[in-house]
Enzyme design. Structure first.
Site, mmCIF file in Angstrom:
data_model
loop_
_atom_site.group_PDB
_atom_site.id
_atom_site.type_symbol
_atom_site.label_atom_id
_atom_site.label_comp_id
_atom_site.label_asym_id
_atom_site.label_seq_id
_atom_site.Cartn_x
_atom_site.Cartn_y
_atom_site.Cartn_z
ATOM 1 N N GLY A 12 0.821 -1.204 0.000
ATOM 2 C CA GLY A 12 0.000 0.000 0.000
ATOM 3 C C GLY A 12 0.854 1.253 0.000
ATOM 4 N N ALA A 13 0.601 2.124 -0.976
ATOM 5 C CA ALA A 13 1.368 3.373 -1.080
ATOM 6 C C ALA A 13 0.501 4.561 -0.686
ATOM 7 C CB ALA A 13 1.929 3.533 -2.489
ATOM 8 N N GLY A 14 -0.118 4.447 0.492
ATOM 9 C CA GLY A 14 -0.833 5.592 1.060
ATOM 10 C C GLY A 14 0.146 6.362 1.929
ATOM 11 N N GLU A 172 -16.752 17.674 5.671
ATOM 12 C CA GLU A 172 -15.812 18.296 4.718
ATOM 13 C C GLU A 172 -16.378 18.203 3.296
ATOM 14 O OE1 GLU A 172 -11.805 16.706 5.409
ATOM 15 O OE2 GLU A 172 -11.468 18.463 6.666
ATOM 16 N N ASP A 300 -4.721 2.963 8.712
ATOM 17 C CA ASP A 300 -6.131 2.612 8.913
ATOM 18 C C ASP A 300 -6.362 1.107 9.028
ATOM 19 O OD1 ASP A 300 -6.493 5.311 8.750
ATOM 20 O OD2 ASP A 300 -8.063 5.244 7.232
ATOM 21 N N ALA A 317 -4.270 10.502 8.790
ATOM 22 C CA ALA A 317 -3.013 10.546 8.027
ATOM 23 C C ALA A 317 -1.861 10.899 8.966
ATOM 24 C CB ALA A 317 -3.135 11.591 6.922
ATOM 25 N N LYS A 378 -5.259 24.455 7.658
ATOM 26 C CA LYS A 378 -5.599 23.223 6.913
ATOM 27 C C LYS A 378 -4.708 23.099 5.683
ATOM 28 C CE LYS A 378 -8.438 19.639 6.156
ATOM 29 N NZ LYS A 378 -7.509 18.756 5.502
HETATM 30 P P1 FAD Z 1 -4.327 5.177 2.614
HETATM 31 O O1 FAD Z 1 -3.760 6.538 2.608
HETATM 32 O O2 FAD Z 1 -5.785 5.021 2.354
HETATM 33 O O3 FAD Z 1 -3.495 4.294 1.564
HETATM 34 C C1 FAD Z 1 -3.789 2.959 1.275
HETATM 35 C C2 FAD Z 1 -3.105 2.617 -0.036
HETATM 36 O O4 FAD Z 1 -3.241 1.204 -0.281
HETATM 37 C C3 FAD Z 1 -3.709 3.301 -1.262
HETATM 38 O O5 FAD Z 1 -2.679 3.749 -2.117
HETATM 39 C C4 FAD Z 1 -4.512 2.201 -1.947
HETATM 40 O O6 FAD Z 1 -4.621 2.363 -3.348
HETATM 41 C C5 FAD Z 1 -3.669 0.978 -1.617
HETATM 42 N N1 FAD Z 1 -4.424 -0.262 -1.633
HETATM 43 C C6 FAD Z 1 -5.622 -0.501 -1.049
HETATM 44 N N2 FAD Z 1 -5.979 -1.786 -1.244
HETATM 45 C C7 FAD Z 1 -4.991 -2.362 -1.964
HETATM 46 C C8 FAD Z 1 -4.776 -3.676 -2.458
HETATM 47 N N3 FAD Z 1 -5.642 -4.659 -2.224
HETATM 48 N N4 FAD Z 1 -3.653 -3.913 -3.155
HETATM 49 C C9 FAD Z 1 -2.735 -2.919 -3.378
HETATM 50 N N5 FAD Z 1 -2.891 -1.666 -2.919
HETATM 51 C C10 FAD Z 1 -3.994 -1.389 -2.229
HETATM 52 N N6 FAD Z 1 -6.691 12.348 8.134
HETATM 53 C C11 FAD Z 1 -6.021 13.410 8.630
HETATM 54 O O7 FAD Z 1 -5.101 13.236 9.435
HETATM 55 N N7 FAD Z 1 -6.336 14.685 8.229
HETATM 56 C C12 FAD Z 1 -7.293 14.950 7.323
HETATM 57 O O8 FAD Z 1 -7.547 16.106 6.996
HETATM 58 C C13 FAD Z 1 -8.024 13.845 6.764
HETATM 59 N N8 FAD Z 1 -8.948 14.064 5.819
HETATM 60 C C14 FAD Z 1 -9.584 12.987 5.249
HETATM 61 C C15 FAD Z 1 -10.530 13.230 4.255
HETATM 62 C C16 FAD Z 1 -11.194 12.169 3.675
HETATM 63 C C17 FAD Z 1 -12.201 12.433 2.588
HETATM 64 C C18 FAD Z 1 -10.918 10.833 4.085
HETATM 65 C C19 FAD Z 1 -11.634 9.677 3.441
HETATM 66 C C20 FAD Z 1 -9.986 10.592 5.082
HETATM 67 C C21 FAD Z 1 -9.318 11.669 5.673
HETATM 68 N N9 FAD Z 1 -8.356 11.468 6.669
HETATM 69 C C22 FAD Z 1 -7.677 12.530 7.206
HETATM 70 C C23 FAD Z 1 -8.005 10.107 7.094
HETATM 71 C C24 FAD Z 1 -6.770 9.665 6.325
HETATM 72 O O9 FAD Z 1 -6.955 9.871 4.945
HETATM 73 C C25 FAD Z 1 -6.443 8.203 6.577
HETATM 74 O O10 FAD Z 1 -6.383 7.982 7.959
HETATM 75 C C26 FAD Z 1 -5.117 7.863 5.918
HETATM 76 O O11 FAD Z 1 -5.248 7.938 4.518
HETATM 77 C C27 FAD Z 1 -4.647 6.476 6.315
HETATM 78 O O12 FAD Z 1 -3.437 6.225 5.671
HETATM 79 P P2 FAD Z 1 -3.073 4.766 5.198
HETATM 80 O O13 FAD Z 1 -1.682 4.818 4.688
HETATM 81 O O14 FAD Z 1 -3.403 3.787 6.257
HETATM 82 O O15 FAD Z 1 -4.066 4.443 3.996
HETATM 83 P P1 NAD Z 2 -16.570 8.877 11.249
HETATM 84 O O1 NAD Z 2 -16.756 7.555 11.896
HETATM 85 O O2 NAD Z 2 -15.675 9.851 11.880
HETATM 86 O O3 NAD Z 2 -17.989 9.585 11.078
HETATM 87 C C1 NAD Z 2 -19.112 8.877 10.633
HETATM 88 C C2 NAD Z 2 -20.374 9.606 11.067
HETATM 89 O O4 NAD Z 2 -21.490 8.901 10.523
HETATM 90 C C3 NAD Z 2 -20.555 9.621 12.581
HETATM 91 O O5 NAD Z 2 -20.798 10.951 12.993
HETATM 92 C C4 NAD Z 2 -21.733 8.705 12.812
HETATM 93 O O6 NAD Z 2 -22.531 9.080 13.908
HETATM 94 C C5 NAD Z 2 -22.498 8.831 11.498
HETATM 95 N N1 NAD Z 2 -23.342 7.659 11.239
HETATM 96 C C6 NAD Z 2 -22.992 6.358 11.358
HETATM 97 N N2 NAD Z 2 -24.048 5.564 11.077
HETATM 98 C C7 NAD Z 2 -25.071 6.383 10.755
HETATM 99 C C8 NAD Z 2 -26.413 6.145 10.365
HETATM 100 N N3 NAD Z 2 -26.920 4.922 10.249
HETATM 101 N N4 NAD Z 2 -27.196 7.215 10.084
HETATM 102 C C9 NAD Z 2 -26.695 8.472 10.164
HETATM 103 N N5 NAD Z 2 -25.434 8.749 10.552
HETATM 104 C C10 NAD Z 2 -24.629 7.721 10.841
HETATM 105 O O7 NAD Z 2 -16.128 8.543 9.759
HETATM 106 P P2 NAD Z 2 -15.486 9.495 8.634
HETATM 107 O O8 NAD Z 2 -16.091 10.834 8.677
HETATM 108 O O9 NAD Z 2 -15.568 8.707 7.391
HETATM 109 O O10 NAD Z 2 -13.976 9.606 9.073
HETATM 110 C C11 NAD Z 2 -13.149 8.443 9.078
HETATM 111 C C12 NAD Z 2 -11.840 8.744 9.751
HETATM 112 O O11 NAD Z 2 -11.073 9.619 8.928
HETATM 113 C C13 NAD Z 2 -12.027 9.430 11.090
HETATM 114 O O12 NAD Z 2 -11.286 8.754 12.058
HETATM 115 C C14 NAD Z 2 -11.486 10.800 10.919
HETATM 116 O O13 NAD Z 2 -10.672 11.170 12.017
HETATM 117 C C15 NAD Z 2 -10.631 10.715 9.665
HETATM 118 N N6 NAD Z 2 -10.840 11.964 8.907
HETATM 119 C C16 NAD Z 2 -10.206 13.064 9.381
HETATM 120 C C17 NAD Z 2 -10.395 14.272 8.724
HETATM 121 C C18 NAD Z 2 -9.673 15.489 9.244
HETATM 122 O O14 NAD Z 2 -8.842 15.373 10.139
HETATM 123 N N7 NAD Z 2 -9.937 16.676 8.703
HETATM 124 C C19 NAD Z 2 -11.230 14.345 7.612
HETATM 125 C C20 NAD Z 2 -11.892 13.189 7.166
HETATM 126 C C21 NAD Z 2 -11.690 11.992 7.844
#
Ligand code: FAD
Ligand code: NAD
Length: 404
Positions: A12-14, A172, A300, A317, A378
């Site tokens: 995984g290259a996250g 967001e 994650d 992240a 941000k």
């Molecule tokens: P990821 O970054 O998700 O990387 C996983 C990698 O594995 C990806 O490149 C994917 O393509 C690859 N992969 C998956 N499955 C396979 C497979 N089977 N084979 C090969 N490769 C595969 N966190 C913050 O701290 N601040 C924020 O502002 C924030 N904003 C977010 C906004 C959104 C919309 C979302 C969804 C999440 C946000 N998060 C934020 C949470 C954060 O993005 C995750 O916690 C973070 O990406 C986790 O990093 P990771 O390396 O575990 O996984």
């Molecule tokens: P989350 O679990 O944080 O939020 C999910 C929301 O959905 C909760 O508020 C929950 O009460 C609601 N929910 C669940 N079941 C429901 C139902 N049946 N009906 C209505 N509402 C329901 O999940 P996320 O927002 O996807 O975030 C995932 C992770 O990624 C979090 O840990 C967060 O910290 C991280 N993240 C961080 C940022 C940031 O730091 N800016 C941004 C995006 C995500």
């Protein structure tokens, strides 16, 4: 060891995988270890920007980075393939098109959407999971606008966008929609009132992790820009028409339905037979799976306990990148028969964007931010992640600089 040089495989290259690989290249000279990075695509994407790709406020190209632009393929063996499962007893990773052995393994495959088994959710709702799923949402929304405009008697609900879950991702995302929808209305010459953005949250408040004052500010900011909220309203079903919400099972209709109700660890973990806690692998403080000498699980995919608070750290992240430092150092320690270090999270705070021009945040111990300072912070955080992965060149190429 299978060869003189230990083979370290990163899956995984996250954030976690890129940072671990980067640290490994700094920890080991080329002759000391073979480093392999496996990823589904030939690009890394900023998961933290996916809501912007889904809304159409950031292009998918800005949110992704070619992995070979960061790592020299002569230094890190890059394999673009899908991981199917890990066979830990044989120290083997099964990929869709080949297999791979390892001496040390880092599993950092990220998250998948958790629908909690809600009826119809997987079939009928979009989710913000990766670049492709996010692009699909953007395209779908624009298609709804084009279709509405071209039909004589359009479905009056078709421009509505329903977002299920008012956590970070849901909030967001509606923040970005609040900026993008007026632009689409203008582009297709459609009255703004025809397109509703509705966020549905089961809990008594959106963003429950922030203090009440910041939440109230954020909610008002979004409402002022046309976002509607249904709070304390649990979604019990998703149908092709929309969400079934609340105790009286109201069907809220929309042409675009997006589920942002939660995430869990990659499904490869379960397929590989690892013991899971809520879909993630419980790891020891050195980030290894208990009783597995050579397997680290990060980001994650991992369940890392915050011993002080008696619950796991939220998957972010920030956490994933800090874990990467410790995992790479611990692999080096294992190779050298040195003691391993324990992971300690240094929480620098959290900022949630409310579109491109507003945000709320809580940083360091208890500094609260809102409005312009939070928006600027941000962007600093987003650019810092780019810097950590690819240095100043990547920041200049893909960074976010506009604050107003
Ligand atoms: P990821 O970054 O998700 O990387 C996983 C990698 O594995 C990806 O490149 C994917 O393509 C690859 N992969 C998956 N499955 C396979 C497979 N089977 N084979 C090969 N490769 C595969 N966190 C913050 O701290 N601040 C924020 O502002 C924030 N904003 C977010 C906004 C959104 C919309 C979302 C969804 C999440 C946000 N998060 C934020 C949470 C954060 O993005 C995750 O916690 C973070 O990406 C986790 O990093 P990771 O390396 O575990 O996984
Ligand atoms: P989350 O679990 O944080 O939020 C999910 C929301 O959905 C909760 O508020 C929950 O009460 C609601 N929910 C669940 N079941 C429901 C139902 N049946 N009906 C209505 N509402 C329901 O999940 P996320 O927002 O996807 O975030 C995932 C992770 O990624 C979090 O840990 C967060 O910290 C991280 N993240 C961080 C940022 C940031 O730091 N800016 C941004 C995006 C995500």
């Amino acid at each position: 060891m299978s060869t003189n040089r230990p083979k370290i495989v990163v899956l995984g290259a996250g954030y976690a995988g890129m940072m671990t690989t980067k640290r490994l290249t700094q920890q080991f000279r080329p002759e000391e270890a073979e480093i392999v990075l496996v990823n589904k695509h030939n690009y890394h994407y900023q998961s933290t920007w996916l809501h912007e790709v889904a809304a159409g406020t950031v292009s998918h190209n800005q949110a992704r980075v070619m992995i070979s632009d960061v790592f020299n393929p002569n230094r890190v063996r890059l394999i673009y393939d899908e991981v199917v499962e890990v066979n830990k007893d044989e120290q083997r990773v099964v990929l869709e098109n080949s297999e791979l052995s390892y001496d040390y393994l880092v599993i950092s495959l990220g998250f998948v959407t958790n629908t909690f088994g809600i009826k119809g959710m997987e079939e009928h709702a979009f989710s913000i999971e990766d670049i492709e799923s996010s692009q699909l949402i953007r395209e779908h929304i624009e298609y709804q606008f084009a279709k509405y405009k071209s039909e004589e008697n359009p479905d009056e609900n078709s421009l509505n966008i329903l977002v299920g879950g008012g956590g970070f991702t849901g909030i967001e995302f509606v923040g970005e929609l609040a900026e993008q929808i007026p632009k689409l209305c203008k582009k297709y010459d459609i009255d703004r009132s025809k397109a509703r953005i509705i966020n549905v949250e089961a809990a008594p408040s959106i963003l429950p992790m922030f203090d009440k004052e910041l939440v109230a500010y954020g909610k008002k900011s979004l409402e002022d820009r046309g976002v509607e909220f249904m709070i304390g309203a649990a979604i019990s079903e998703c149908t092709p028409e929309g969400f079934v919400v609340g105790e009286d099972k109201e069907l809220v209709k929309a042409g675009t339905v997006v589920w942002t109700g939660g995430v869990t660890g990659n499904s490869v973990l379960g397929k590989s037979g690892f013991e899971l806690t809520k879909g993630k692998v419980n790891v020891d403080s050195d980030l290894r799976i208990p009783d597995e000498e050579n397997i680290f699980v990060l980001g994650d995919c991992s369940w890392v306990m915050n011993e002080e608070q008696g619950r796991p750290y939220a998957p972010t992240a920030q956490l994933a990148m800090q874990e990467a430092d410790v995992a790479a150092a611990n692999i080096k320690a294992l190779v050298n028969n040195a003691p391993l270090e324990s992971f300690v999270f240094d929480d620098k705070g959290t900022v949630a964007s409310l579109g491109d021009t507003d945000a709320i945040g809580s940083i360091f111990t208890d500094t609260k931010l809102r409005g312009l300072p939070a928006t600027a912070m941000k962007k600093v955080i987003d650019n810092r992640a780019l810097f950590m992965i690819g240095g100043p060149k990547l920041v200049l190429k893909k960074g976010k600089f506009r604050v107003f």
